[in-house]
Design an enzyme around this catalytic site. Structure first.
Site, PDB file in Angstrom:
ATOM      1  N   LYS A  40       7.870 -43.817  36.294  1.00 54.79           N
ATOM      2  CA  LYS A  40       9.102 -43.739  37.075  1.00 54.79           C
ATOM      3  C   LYS A  40       8.829 -44.188  38.512  1.00 54.79           C
ATOM      4  O   LYS A  40       9.564 -44.994  39.071  1.00 54.79           O
ATOM      5  CB  LYS A  40       9.607 -42.296  37.040  1.00 54.79           C
ATOM      6  CG  LYS A  40      11.033 -42.138  37.475  1.00 54.79           C
ATOM      7  CD  LYS A  40      11.468 -40.677  37.378  1.00 54.79           C
ATOM      8  CE  LYS A  40      11.648 -40.243  35.931  1.00 54.79           C
ATOM      9  NZ  LYS A  40      11.777 -38.793  35.798  1.00 54.79           N
ATOM     10  N   ARG A 110      11.293 -35.196  40.961  1.00 51.96           N
ATOM     11  CA  ARG A 110      11.263 -35.791  39.617  1.00 51.96           C
ATOM     12  C   ARG A 110       9.823 -35.968  39.161  1.00 51.96           C
ATOM     13  O   ARG A 110       8.982 -36.466  39.899  1.00 51.96           O
ATOM     14  CB  ARG A 110      11.936 -37.164  39.635  1.00 51.96           C
ATOM     15  CG  ARG A 110      13.174 -37.218  40.483  1.00 51.96           C
ATOM     16  CD  ARG A 110      13.700 -38.638  40.666  1.00 51.96           C
ATOM     17  NE  ARG A 110      14.193 -39.237  39.442  1.00 51.96           N
ATOM     18  CZ  ARG A 110      14.615 -40.499  39.366  1.00 51.96           C
ATOM     19  NH1 ARG A 110      14.552 -41.297  40.426  1.00 51.96           N
ATOM     20  NH2 ARG A 110      15.056 -40.976  38.227  1.00 51.96           N
ATOM     21  N   GLY A 119      12.635 -36.584  28.492  1.00 53.91           N
ATOM     22  CA  GLY A 119      13.093 -35.203  28.559  1.00 53.91           C
ATOM     23  C   GLY A 119      11.986 -34.183  28.674  1.00 53.91           C
ATOM     24  O   GLY A 119      12.179 -33.015  28.390  1.00 53.91           O
ATOM     25  N   MET A 121       9.598 -33.348  31.430  1.00 50.67           N
ATOM     26  CA  MET A 121       9.518 -32.508  32.617  1.00 50.67           C
ATOM     27  C   MET A 121      10.749 -32.784  33.448  1.00 50.67           C
ATOM     28  O   MET A 121      10.967 -33.896  33.904  1.00 50.67           O
ATOM     29  CB  MET A 121       8.234 -32.807  33.371  1.00 50.67           C
ATOM     30  CG  MET A 121       7.053 -32.227  32.623  1.00 50.67           C
ATOM     31  SD  MET A 121       5.487 -32.853  33.171  1.00 50.67           S
ATOM     32  CE  MET A 121       5.458 -34.455  32.423  1.00 50.67           C
ATOM     33  N   ARG A 353      13.000 -48.668  33.448  1.00 46.83           N
ATOM     34  CA  ARG A 353      11.803 -48.581  32.621  1.00 46.83           C
ATOM     35  C   ARG A 353      12.041 -49.411  31.376  1.00 46.83           C
ATOM     36  O   ARG A 353      13.185 -49.733  31.043  1.00 46.83           O
ATOM     37  CB  ARG A 353      11.499 -47.136  32.239  1.00 46.83           C
ATOM     38  CG  ARG A 353      12.611 -46.513  31.417  1.00 46.83           C
ATOM     39  CD  ARG A 353      12.269 -45.110  30.962  1.00 46.83           C
ATOM     40  NE  ARG A 353      13.474 -44.441  30.502  1.00 46.83           N
ATOM     41  CZ  ARG A 353      13.723 -43.150  30.640  1.00 46.83           C
ATOM     42  NH1 ARG A 353      12.850 -42.368  31.232  1.00 46.83           N
ATOM     43  NH2 ARG A 353      14.828 -42.624  30.183  1.00 46.83           N
ATOM     44  N   HIS A 469      19.681 -36.273  24.534  1.00 45.70           N
ATOM     45  CA  HIS A 469      18.272 -35.996  24.270  1.00 45.70           C
ATOM     46  C   HIS A 469      17.931 -36.285  22.808  1.00 45.70           C
ATOM     47  O   HIS A 469      16.967 -36.980  22.499  1.00 45.70           O
ATOM     48  CB  HIS A 469      17.973 -34.534  24.610  1.00 45.70           C
ATOM     49  CG  HIS A 469      16.572 -34.121  24.305  1.00 45.70           C
ATOM     50  ND1 HIS A 469      16.236 -33.506  23.123  1.00 45.70           N
ATOM     51  CD2 HIS A 469      15.428 -34.265  25.011  1.00 45.70           C
ATOM     52  CE1 HIS A 469      14.934 -33.277  23.128  1.00 45.70           C
ATOM     53  NE2 HIS A 469      14.421 -33.711  24.266  1.00 45.70           N
ATOM     54  N   SER A 795     -14.929 -54.219  -3.157  1.00 47.33           N
ATOM     55  CA  SER A 795     -13.715 -53.651  -2.598  1.00 47.33           C
ATOM     56  C   SER A 795     -14.045 -52.228  -2.185  1.00 47.33           C
ATOM     57  O   SER A 795     -14.418 -51.405  -3.024  1.00 47.33           O
ATOM     58  CB  SER A 795     -12.597 -53.675  -3.641  1.00 47.33           C
ATOM     59  OG  SER A 795     -11.453 -53.039  -3.121  1.00 47.33           O
ATOM     60  N   CYS A 862      -9.326 -51.120  -0.218  1.00 43.37           N
ATOM     61  CA  CYS A 862      -8.137 -50.823  -0.996  1.00 43.37           C
ATOM     62  C   CYS A 862      -7.753 -49.353  -0.936  1.00 43.37           C
ATOM     63  O   CYS A 862      -6.951 -48.887  -1.725  1.00 43.37           O
ATOM     64  CB  CYS A 862      -8.323 -51.271  -2.439  1.00 43.37           C
ATOM     65  SG  CYS A 862      -9.642 -50.379  -3.285  1.00 43.37           S
ATOM     66  N   TYR A 882     -10.053 -59.126   3.301  1.00 50.15           N
ATOM     67  CA  TYR A 882      -8.678 -58.706   3.053  1.00 50.15           C
ATOM     68  C   TYR A 882      -8.533 -57.192   3.114  1.00 50.15           C
ATOM     69  O   TYR A 882      -9.513 -56.449   3.035  1.00 50.15           O
ATOM     70  CB  TYR A 882      -8.174 -59.227   1.701  1.00 50.15           C
ATOM     71  CG  TYR A 882      -8.847 -58.612   0.493  1.00 50.15           C
ATOM     72  CD1 TYR A 882      -8.348 -57.424  -0.073  1.00 50.15           C
ATOM     73  CD2 TYR A 882      -9.955 -59.201  -0.089  1.00 50.15           C
ATOM     74  CE1 TYR A 882      -8.962 -56.852  -1.180  1.00 50.15           C
ATOM     75  CE2 TYR A 882     -10.574 -58.644  -1.194  1.00 50.15           C
ATOM     76  CZ  TYR A 882     -10.084 -57.466  -1.729  1.00 50.15           C
ATOM     77  OH  TYR A 882     -10.681 -56.896  -2.799  1.00 50.15           O
TER      78      TYR A 882
HETATM   79  P1  ADP Z   1      14.357 -38.043  33.414  1.00 48.21           P
HETATM   80  O1  ADP Z   1      12.912 -38.302  33.414  1.00 48.21           O
HETATM   81  O2  ADP Z   1      14.761 -36.948  32.544  1.00 48.21           O
HETATM   82  O3  ADP Z   1      15.150 -39.302  33.250  1.00 48.21           O
HETATM   83  P2  ADP Z   1      15.061 -38.221  36.209  1.00 48.21           P
HETATM   84  O4  ADP Z   1      14.071 -37.866  37.245  1.00 48.21           O
HETATM   85  O5  ADP Z   1      15.263 -39.670  35.999  1.00 48.21           O
HETATM   86  O6  ADP Z   1      14.682 -37.477  34.879  1.00 48.21           O
HETATM   87  O7  ADP Z   1      16.387 -37.526  36.703  1.00 48.21           O
HETATM   88  C1  ADP Z   1      17.333 -36.858  35.970  1.00 48.21           C
HETATM   89  C2  ADP Z   1      18.706 -37.290  36.445  1.00 48.21           C
HETATM   90  O8  ADP Z   1      18.881 -37.083  37.844  1.00 48.21           O
HETATM   91  C3  ADP Z   1      18.954 -38.749  36.211  1.00 48.21           C
HETATM   92  O9  ADP Z   1      20.276 -38.929  35.807  1.00 48.21           O
HETATM   93  C4  ADP Z   1      18.724 -39.355  37.560  1.00 48.21           C
HETATM   94  O10 ADP Z   1      19.416 -40.545  37.705  1.00 48.21           O
HETATM   95  C5  ADP Z   1      19.229 -38.263  38.476  1.00 48.21           C
HETATM   96  N1  ADP Z   1      18.597 -38.318  39.783  1.00 48.21           N
HETATM   97  C6  ADP Z   1      17.282 -38.212  40.043  1.00 48.21           C
HETATM   98  N2  ADP Z   1      17.036 -38.351  41.350  1.00 48.21           N
HETATM   99  C7  ADP Z   1      18.220 -38.522  41.952  1.00 48.21           C
HETATM  100  C8  ADP Z   1      18.614 -38.735  43.307  1.00 48.21           C
HETATM  101  N3  ADP Z   1      17.722 -38.798  44.286  1.00 48.21           N
HETATM  102  N4  ADP Z   1      19.919 -38.881  43.563  1.00 48.21           N
HETATM  103  C9  ADP Z   1      20.813 -38.818  42.565  1.00 48.21           C
HETATM  104  N5  ADP Z   1      20.514 -38.625  41.271  1.00 48.21           N
HETATM  105  C10 ADP Z   1      19.220 -38.481  40.958  1.00 48.21           C
HETATM  106 MG    MG Z   2      15.599 -40.688  34.289  1.00 48.02          MG
HETATM  107 MG    MG Z   3      15.583 -35.192  31.767  1.00 46.22          MG
END
Ligand code: ADP
Ligand code: MG
Ligand code: MG
Length: 928
Positions: A40, A110, A119, A121, A353, A469, A795, A862, A882
């Protein structure tokens, strides 16, 4: 390479005076160094550098996370000071101050590991709020409702993610207050209600004997620690185990200035893919919600709109977003998954990503991108993983089915699967361990459900969109999923759900069609998929790159046909015993086994001969001249006889019946039957072995009962002659199983040659054929140079070789092997992934010793491993000719063989280019 450049100034600088750099601003970071900045963070750096609109932020590196663990869970020296310092830079950029009561800066915290862990952390938004700063935020924006909405989100997120208070508790509060509004949505909540919600949330946290710190800096410190801690949480560890991600990579932490999508109708938030992640079609594909923040889209709080609708609602923003995403795709040369937020009409990019995709999408995108010249064909082939290709080969619900769907939701992840309904992930896991097929049915899923999703055949949720999720995780695993099947009224307490009055209870079977979103009651017929032109195109490219030949293990004409359809270039293993299991055949087989003396045995064998010959003709026809390796009878004979316990049971039933028999005729008849059973029991006991796997089987049978080998060879050669008569080509290889002594092979070969001469003489024809052997015992591998003198090919039977090398039987390993893998005594189940260190060493050695006498000795494997990508790479490396695997794995093996060769070439090229450093670089680059 970039890593080195990035680190260079530091290393050359004065290490004493320069404290270690733990924290980087986005503009200081390097987009290619995912291992230091996390996926990220790297993406945010790259977008910042490209001048895209990204809210400013800082990254605490993965190194800091690792140092934290090395340091008894204390931040390393200087880290916190660097965070504070970098935060000041961010304050300058946005013109707000963290913790200021008039003009507060809010941030998100984040997590972000090097590998995307969906999903895993969770993110805390709006950090920096307290009773004072929320007041400042309201005044600063002139929007009290917004400020309180931000605060109630922060309180629940902090409570849930940092303090680990159960999510449901906060959700219940929200549900209660939402129910009191007219519209029933979160956007309908007014300041008074929001205030009460915040108070209730704080109360919930207090009830768990915790509190949100008032001081924003303290909030930040605790939140960063929580992200570090989550790296070693159960969810994270589970995910890494399943995805083979090492535990010592650590996670980075991103601290980023907030932008707000919840500031009214000209604000919003969303996610989009640059191509359709389900089908691969080239189109912007995603969802958004206006007046929403963060995870609202994913969490299924409200039903999101398709991204195309944004074109009408906010055309300028849509245009800008669509251009940016195309730019990102071109830059990364791969499909991107982007998150964005619109604050009062201004677009902000929050994440990019490489997008997860289904197998079908993966193939289509790879082929399309190669045709668009965005990537070359090698890259296209390497982009598709064997697992993704495997998904394509999964079944779909028979389109001709007339069964009505119970409910229809979103087609979140394709494929068709069926199983017993379960509602809890723990139960799903337990039942799956018992060998049951289950479908996990949830209102919505959360990361806590991950282990249950892994265990289930399919996942159904009542809530959530295409990017929920459940949908994201299922697609990543290639698991069938239907999300947002809102007609399902799920009652966890009663272990049941109802749809329009129909009640379905735990344990009932349902069928899930993830390609159309349908959920059916019961077992609905499924069919194998039609493979599209993309698939064939990609396979053609893969075939150009591979060196290994791919054969199939096929025992019947039908298997052979399937195998050819999937591109098998021969049969590497035809197990003749599988032909004996038909009813009529089994009787003849038993007669043969129970026969007293050679004469009686030959008589029984005569009945089997035409049946075998017929099978061989069928297989030869299907294979149309491609090589067919036929293995002579291998399993211990008791496998063809009834089991002792069953026999004893039958015997006592007959005796009971005898006691109740009324007529003499009945008695006579029963006595006869009892007598027959007794004799059978006697025989079964006589040939019963304490350890049949190591007993009278394989070539040992053929040596002591030469008439069996004779019959089998006669059937083979007569079939071959018949084919010749039909002017069909046959490439025949006869394989002797379970050889450990070269003399065993020598004697069996003499017998085979003798029958061959006889049959050829009778038909006045010559048939070309080769005799070779399985290498499946350590002694055979060790003495391969002696055995090779009598063998035209080897084989490697890696199933038996694994059993005998480890000294454990596969059938009995279930009690402890999973624990071994859990405790990391073993990296993988050696029956799935070839143990290259031990068993593989014997394969390597056997191949070398064999070829030391016969340089051109043809060698393959095999076992189950012939279809496993990692094992195939090993076979490629040690120069086998093979691999042979089950028919449905053939495409996967073809692709894996191409990957193996491309990987090897990349390595070799790098070595020629010089230096070991370069080798690492090439390997690293290939993994992008
Ligand atoms: P995940 O790894 O679960 O995608 P994220 O860190 O991307 O977690 O964030 C979860 C949500 O919060 C996402 O929708 C992201 O766009 C939003 N978000 C994260 N940082 C900010 C920020 N600085 N301002 C507004 N929204 C944010
Ligand atoms: Mg995200
Ligand atoms: Mg999340």
């Amino acid at each position: 390479m970039t890593e080195a450049i990035l680190e260079a100034p530091e290393e050359t600088g004065n290490a004493e005076s320069q404290p270690h750099k733990w924290v980087y601003l986005f503009e200081e970071g390097n987009g290619e160094n995912k291992s230091l900045f996390g996926g990220k963070g790297a993406g945010l750096c790259e977008m910042t550098r490209a001048g895209l609109p990204v809210p400013p932020g800082l990254i605490v590196t993965t190194e800091a996370c690792n140092a934290y663990y090395d340091n008894n869970k204390q931040f390393p020296d200087g880290m916190w000071e660097q965070v504070v310092e970098a935060l000041q830079e961010i304050e300058k950029k946005v013109g707000k101050k963290f913790g200021d009561s008039d003009n507060p800066l809010l941030v998100s915290v984040r997590s972000g590991a090097a590998f995307s862990m969906p999903g895993m952390m969770d993110t805390v938004l709006n950090l920096g709020l307290n009773e004072e700063t929320v007041q400042g935020l309201a005044e600063q924006t002139g929007d009290l409702r917004f400020a309180l909405d931000a605060y109630r989100r922060f309180a629940s997120l902090f409570g849930e993610i940092v303090l680990d208070v159960a999510h449901e508790k906060f959700e219940r509060v929200m549900d209660r207050f939402k129910a009191q509004t007219k519209g029933g949505k979160d956007t309908d909540l007014q300041p008074k209600a929001l205030r009460e919600i915040i108070a209730a949330e704080k109360q919930i946290i207090l009830a768990d004997q915790m509190a949100i710190p008032d001081d924003p800096y303290e909030q930040l410190r605790v939140a960063i620690g929580a992200v570090f801690n989550s790296w070693m949480g159960r969810r994270a560890i589970d995910y890494r185990r399943i995805n083979r991600i090492p535990d010592d990579l650590g996670t980075a932490v991103n601290v980023q200035a907030m932008v707000f999508g919840n500031m009214g109708k000209d604000s919003g938030t969303g996610v989009a893919f640059t191509r359709n992640p389900s089908t691969g079609k080239k189109e912007l594909y995603g969802e958004y919600l206006l007046n929403a923040q963060g995870e609202d889209v994913v969490a299924g709080t409200r039903t999101p709109n398709p991204i195309t609708q944004l074109k009408k609602e906010l055309p300028k923003v849509y245009q800008e977003f669509s251009e940016i995403t195309q730019l990102l795709e071109k830059h990364y040369r791969d499909m991107q998954d982007c998150e964005f937020t619109i604050e009062r009409g201004k677009l902000w990019m929050l994440q990019t990503r490489t997008g997860k995709r289904t197998g079908a999408a993966s193939v289509r995108i790879a082929v399309d991108m190669a045709n668009e010249k965005l990537i070359d064909r090698q890259t296209a082939v390497r982009r598709v993983s064997p697992e993704q290709l495997d998904q394509l080969l999964h079944p779909t619900v028979d389109p001709k089915t007339t069964t009505q769907a119970l409910a229809t939701g979103l087609p979140a992840s394709p494929g068709a699967a069926q199983g017993k309904v379960v509602f809890s992930p723990d139960e799903a896991e337990e039942m799956a361990k018992e060998g049951e097929q289950v479908v996990l049915v949830r209102i919505e899923t959360s990361p806590d459900d991950f282990h249950g999703m892994v265990a289930a055949q399919a996942i159904v949720t009542a809530r959530g969109g295409m990017t929920s999720h459940a949908a994201v995780v299922a697609r990543g695993m290639g698991k069938t999923c239907v999300s947002g099947a809102s007609a399902l009224d799920i009652d966890y307490g009663q272990h049941q759900f109802s749809v329009n009055g129909e009640v379905v209870t735990k344990g009932e079977w349902i069928t899930v069609d993830g390609s159309t979103g349908r959920v059916f009651l019961g077992k609905v017929p499924t069919i194998q998929p039609q493979l599209g032109s993309d698939f064939h195109e990609l396979m053609k490219w893969a075939d150009k790159f591979r060196r290994l030949t791919v054969r199939a293990n096929a025992d019947t004409p039908l298997d052979a046909k399937t195998a050819r359809g999937f591109g098998a270039e021969g049969i590497g293993l035809c197990r003749t015993e599988h032909m004996f299991f038909g009813d009529q055949r089994l009787a003849a087989m038993r007669e043969m086994i129970l026969a007293d003396g050679v004469g009686a045995r030959e008589k029984a064998l005569e009945k089997l001969l035409p049946l075998q010959r017929g099978d061989f003709c069928g297989i030869f026809r299907e294979m149309a001249g491609h090589p067919v390796t036929i293995r002579l009878l291998d399993p211990p004979l008791h496998e063809f006889l009834p089991n002792v316990d069953e026999l004893l049971g039958e015997l006592s039933e007959l005796k009971m019946a005898l006691r109740q028999a009324r007529t003499l005729a009945d008695m006579d008849h029963l006595l006869d039957e009892i007598d027959g059973k007794r004799q059978l029991l006697h025989h079964v006991n006589k040939i019963r072995e304490a350890n049949p796997m190591l007993g009278f089987r394989g070539c040992r049978l053929g040596l002591l009962f030469p008439e069996v080998t004779r019959m089998q060879c006669r059937a083979i050669f007569e079939a071959a002659c018949q084919m010749k008569g039909e002017r069909r080509q046959v490439t025949l290889e006869i394989m002797v199983p379970l050889v450990s002594l070269s003399e065993e092979l020598a004697q069996q070969k003499a017998l085979i040659d003798e029958v061959a001469r006889q049959v050829m003489g009778e038909h006045g024809m010559t048939i070309e054929y080769e005799v070779g052997t399985m290498i499946e015992l350590p002694r055979a591998a060790l003495t391969a140079h002696k055995i090779a003198e009598h063998a035209a090919f080897f084989s490697f039977g890696t199933n038996d070789l694994t059993q005998t090398t480890f000294g454990l039987s596969r059938d009995d390993s279930g009690r402890f092997l999973p624990a071994y893998v859990d405790r990391k005594i073993l990296a993988d189940d050696p029956f799935q992934v070839l143990d290259t260190e031990g068993v593989g060493e014997l394969v390597r050695l056997g191949a070398e010793r064999g070829r030391s006498v016969k340089p051109n000795l043809k060698i393959g494997i095999c076992g189950e491993h012939g279809g496993d990508a990692q094992s195939i790479a090993f076979c490629n490396e040690i120069g086998l000719n093979y691999v042979s695997c089950s028919p449905y794995r053939v495409p996967v093996a073809r692709l894996a063989a191409a990957h193996a060769e491309l990987e090897a070439r990349a390595k070799a090229d790098a070595e020629v280019a010089g230096g070991n450093g370069k080798v690492l670089e090439a390997v690293g680059a290939s993994q992008l």
